[in-house]
Scaffold this motif. Sequence first.
Motif, PDB file in Angstrom:
ATOM      1  N   SER A  90     -10.874  11.322  -5.290  1.00  0.00           N
ATOM      2  CA  SER A  90     -10.049  10.762  -6.424  1.00  0.00           C
ATOM      3  C   SER A  90     -10.586  10.424  -7.478  1.00  0.00           C
ATOM      4  O   SER A  90     -10.522   9.666  -8.474  1.00  0.00           O
ATOM      5  CB  SER A  90      -9.327   9.269  -5.805  1.00  0.00           C
ATOM      6  N   ASN A 148      -3.726  11.704  -5.275  1.00  0.00           N
ATOM      7  CA  ASN A 148      -3.533  10.582  -4.405  1.00  0.00           C
ATOM      8  C   ASN A 148      -4.801   9.972  -4.192  1.00  0.00           C
ATOM      9  O   ASN A 148      -5.836  10.364  -4.070  1.00  0.00           O
ATOM     10  CB  ASN A 148      -3.311  11.370  -2.964  1.00  0.00           C
ATOM     11  N   PRO A 179      -6.793   6.377  -2.611  1.00  0.00           N
ATOM     12  CA  PRO A 179      -6.549   5.418  -1.086  1.00  0.00           C
ATOM     13  C   PRO A 179      -6.221   4.149  -1.537  1.00  0.00           C
ATOM     14  O   PRO A 179      -6.587   3.519  -2.639  1.00  0.00           O
ATOM     15  CB  PRO A 179      -8.040   5.448  -0.629  1.00  0.00           C
ATOM     16  N   GLU A 214      -2.428   5.678   1.345  1.00  0.00           N
ATOM     17  CA  GLU A 214      -2.966   6.307   0.101  1.00  0.00           C
ATOM     18  C   GLU A 214      -1.319   6.206  -0.795  1.00  0.00           C
ATOM     19  O   GLU A 214      -0.539   6.271  -0.056  1.00  0.00           O
ATOM     20  CB  GLU A 214      -3.609   7.577  -0.080  1.00  0.00           C
ATOM     21  N   PHE A 231      -9.626   3.816  -6.139  1.00  0.00           N
ATOM     22  CA  PHE A 231      -8.842   3.159  -5.212  1.00  0.00           C
ATOM     23  C   PHE A 231      -7.902   2.156  -5.682  1.00  0.00           C
ATOM     24  O   PHE A 231      -8.180   1.861  -6.655  1.00  0.00           O
ATOM     25  CB  PHE A 231      -9.617   2.761  -3.917  1.00  0.00           C
TER      26      PHE A 231
END
Length: 213
Positions: free
Chosen positions: A61, A106, A108, A133, A146
């Motif tokens: 990410s 996407n 988490p 996620e 995240f």
Amino acid sequence: MSDFILKASVRNDLGKGASRRLRRANQQVPAVVYGGEKGAQSISVEKTAFYKAIEDESFFSSVIKLMIEGKEEQVVVRDLQRHPFKPLLTHADFLRVDATHEITMNVPLHVTGEEVCVGIKDQGGELHVLANEISISCLPKDLPDFIEVDIAAVELGTTLHLSDLTLPAGVTSVDLSHGEEHDNAVLSITKVKVRSEEDEDGESEGEEDSSAE
């Protein structure tokens, strides 16, 4: 946002046979970089740094600096192909990103505060994580590693949805952008299921019957 730098070379020897030879040499991973105003380019990525990077959850990410023979490309991982039973990467897809255009990724969810959560510690509930996620949209500079979900004050019987999450500035939920009917649940605190004596007796009898056979 984490900093990841990968070194790569232009790959002119193409085809499945060439990719196999590259993997057998065990020094580089076949890959392709595409998107933006440039055409797709076949490359090979230095293996050691690549394998180390994928051990970090945030790699998937993050905006990655891909140095192709000294020239920098800003990219994100779009796909990794792995060997069916060996711990090997067989191919990677990287998407070029533009600082002025939003990207969809996407990222988490990280749950914090579980050890002091009211619904768990004081009210005897248990945590059920319903999504690991979520899909977000933002400019590359705003891409988070995240999304943190603090459940310290969450009480028993509560279900948190996407709309309950606190997203960083400049970050939006892709699902929520499609309407309230897409406000999916991400976690809940529920009562601990207590097994009845009948259930336990039934299981014991079944075990005894099995042993008797």
